[in-house]
Design a protein around this motif. Structure first.
Motif, short mmCIF file in Angstrom:
data_model
loop_
_atom_site.label_atom_id
_atom_site.label_comp_id
_atom_site.label_asym_id
_atom_site.label_seq_id
_atom_site.Cartn_x
_atom_site.Cartn_y
_atom_site.Cartn_z
N TYR A 90 -9.71 -13.92 83.10
CA TYR A 90 -8.72 -14.46 82.17
C TYR A 90 -8.07 -13.29 81.44
CZ TYR A 90 -6.58 -17.64 78.82
OH TYR A 90 -5.67 -18.35 78.07
N ASP A 91 -6.75 -13.31 81.36
CA ASP A 91 -5.98 -12.22 80.78
C ASP A 91 -6.48 -11.86 79.38
OD1 ASP A 91 -4.05 -10.42 79.92
OD2 ASP A 91 -2.36 -11.68 80.49
N GLU A 92 -6.86 -10.61 79.20
CA GLU A 92 -7.39 -10.17 77.91
C GLU A 92 -6.43 -9.27 77.15
OE1 GLU A 92 -10.95 -7.85 78.47
OE2 GLU A 92 -9.81 -6.08 79.00
N ARG A 93 -5.20 -9.14 77.63
CA ARG A 93 -4.27 -8.26 76.93
C ARG A 93 -4.16 -8.64 75.45
NH1 ARG A 93 0.70 -8.42 80.98
NH2 ARG A 93 -0.33 -10.37 81.48
N PHE A 94 -4.19 -7.66 74.62
CA PHE A 94 -3.99 -7.77 73.16
C PHE A 94 -5.20 -8.32 72.40
CE2 PHE A 94 0.23 -8.54 75.16
CZ PHE A 94 0.75 -7.28 74.94
N ALA A 99 -8.23 -8.64 67.41
CA ALA A 99 -9.53 -8.50 66.74
C ALA A 99 -9.38 -7.63 65.49
CB ALA A 99 -10.55 -7.90 67.69
N HIS A 100 -8.65 -6.52 65.61
CA HIS A 100 -8.42 -5.66 64.45
C HIS A 100 -7.64 -6.40 63.37
CE1 HIS A 100 -10.16 -1.81 65.55
NE2 HIS A 100 -9.72 -2.01 66.79
N GLN A 101 -6.63 -7.18 63.77
CA GLN A 101 -5.86 -7.96 62.79
C GLN A 101 -6.75 -8.98 62.09
OE1 GLN A 101 -2.62 -9.61 65.08
NE2 GLN A 101 -1.36 -7.79 64.83
N ALA A 102 -7.62 -9.65 62.86
CA ALA A 102 -8.53 -10.63 62.26
C ALA A 102 -9.47 -9.97 61.27
CB ALA A 102 -9.32 -11.35 63.36
N MET A 103 -9.92 -8.77 61.59
CA MET A 103 -10.81 -8.04 60.69
C MET A 103 -10.10 -7.67 59.40
SD MET A 103 -12.72 -5.75 63.58
CE MET A 103 -14.09 -5.06 62.66
N GLN A 114 -14.27 -0.13 61.80
CA GLN A 114 -14.48 0.95 62.77
C GLN A 114 -15.69 0.70 63.66
OE1 GLN A 114 -14.63 4.24 60.02
NE2 GLN A 114 -12.45 4.69 60.29
N ASP A 115 -16.42 -0.37 63.41
CA ASP A 115 -17.59 -0.73 64.21
C ASP A 115 -17.11 -1.30 65.55
OD1 ASP A 115 -19.87 -1.78 65.37
OD2 ASP A 115 -20.46 -2.96 63.61
N LYS A 116 -17.16 -0.47 66.59
CA LYS A 116 -16.62 -0.87 67.90
C LYS A 116 -17.38 -2.05 68.49
CE LYS A 116 -14.60 3.60 68.86
NZ LYS A 116 -14.58 4.76 69.73
N ALA A 117 -18.67 -2.15 68.21
CA ALA A 117 -19.45 -3.28 68.71
C ALA A 117 -18.92 -4.58 68.11
CB ALA A 117 -20.92 -3.10 68.38
N LEU A 118 -18.58 -4.58 66.84
CA LEU A 118 -18.03 -5.76 66.19
C LEU A 118 -16.67 -6.10 66.77
CD1 LEU A 118 -18.27 -7.97 64.07
CD2 LEU A 118 -17.36 -6.35 62.38
N VAL A 119 -15.85 -5.09 67.01
CA VAL A 119 -14.54 -5.32 67.62
C VAL A 119 -14.70 -5.97 69.00
CG1 VAL A 119 -12.45 -4.20 68.53
CG2 VAL A 119 -13.42 -3.44 66.36
N ASP A 120 -15.66 -5.50 69.79
CA ASP A 120 -15.88 -6.06 71.12
C ASP A 120 -16.30 -7.53 71.05
OD1 ASP A 120 -15.28 -3.60 72.24
OD2 ASP A 120 -17.37 -2.99 72.39
N GLU A 121 -17.17 -7.84 70.11
CA GLU A 121 -17.64 -9.23 69.96
C GLU A 121 -16.51 -10.14 69.49
OE1 GLU A 121 -21.00 -11.48 67.32
OE2 GLU A 121 -21.52 -9.48 68.09
N ILE A 122 -15.71 -9.66 68.55
CA ILE A 122 -14.57 -10.45 68.08
C ILE A 122 -13.55 -10.61 69.20
CG2 ILE A 122 -12.61 -10.48 66.48
CD1 ILE A 122 -14.51 -9.16 64.41
N SER A 123 -13.33 -9.57 70.00
CA SER A 123 -12.41 -9.66 71.14
C SER A 123 -12.87 -10.73 72.12
CB SER A 123 -12.29 -8.31 71.85
OG SER A 123 -11.68 -7.36 71.02
#
Length: 137
Positions: A90-94, A99-103, A114-123
Motif C-alpha cells: 500500500y502506497d506509503e508516500r508522505f 507523522a512529523h506533522q501529527a507529532m 526526534q525519536d525515530k522509533a516513534l516516527v516509524d510507529e506513527i507512520s
C-alpha cells in the motif's frame, strides 16, 4: 480479526494494528528490521490477523525508492512462509511527513519528535488508517 500495518525500514520497522472490530488503528511497536519476521510470526500465532499491509516505498514521482527491493524480498518471504495471512503493498508516500506533522500538532517536544522509533510507529498507524479509509469508500 485484526489488520496489521508495517512501515518497513532499513534498520527499524514501525508496526500498527487495528482493534479486533477494525474500527481503530493504533501503534503497536517499533522493532529491529532484522527481527521483524520473527516478531510478526509470533504475533500472528497469538492474535487473529486477517491481513498485513506493508508500505510500498515510492518516490514522489511514483518510481520505486531505494528501499523497494528490500520490501519486495520481505513480502515474498512472508507469502512463502505464511500464505494463510495475505500481505498487501500500500502506497506509503508522505507517511513520515504526516507523522512529523501529527507529532507537532500533538504538542510533542523536540526531543520526542526526534525519536525515530516513534516516527516509524506513527507512520505505520497513518498507513493503516489510510488503508482502512480507502476500504470504506
Amino acid at each position: 480479526m485484526r489488520i496489521l500495518s508495517v512501515d518497513y525500514g532499513r534498520k527499524r520497522t514501525g508496526i500498527a494494528v487495528t482493534d479486533p472490530s477494525q474500527i481503530i488503528a493504533g501503534g503497536l511497536a517499533t522493532v529491529s528490521t532484522s527481527t521483524l519476521f520473527e516478531y510478526l510470526s509470533e504475533y500472528v500465532a497469538n492474535e487473529q490477523v486477517e491481513r498485513i499491509i506493508i508500505g510500498e516505498p515510492r518516490q514522489t514521482n511514483g518510481e520505486p525508492s531505494e528501499n523497494y527491493q528490500r520490501v519486495i524480498q520481505f513480502v515474498n518471504r512472508w507469502r512463502k512462509a505464511m500464505p494463510q495471512i495475505p500481505i498487501e503493498l500500500y502506497d506509503e508516500r508522505f507517511t513520515s511527513v504526516l507523522a512529523h506533522q501529527a507529532m507537532l500538532q500533538g504538542g510533542l517536544r523536540k526531543k520526542a519528535r526526534q525519536d525515530k522509533a516513534l516516527v516509524d510507529e506513527i507512520s505505520a498507524t497513518i498507513l493503516l488508517q489510510d488503508y482502512m479509509r480507502s476500504m470504506k469508500r
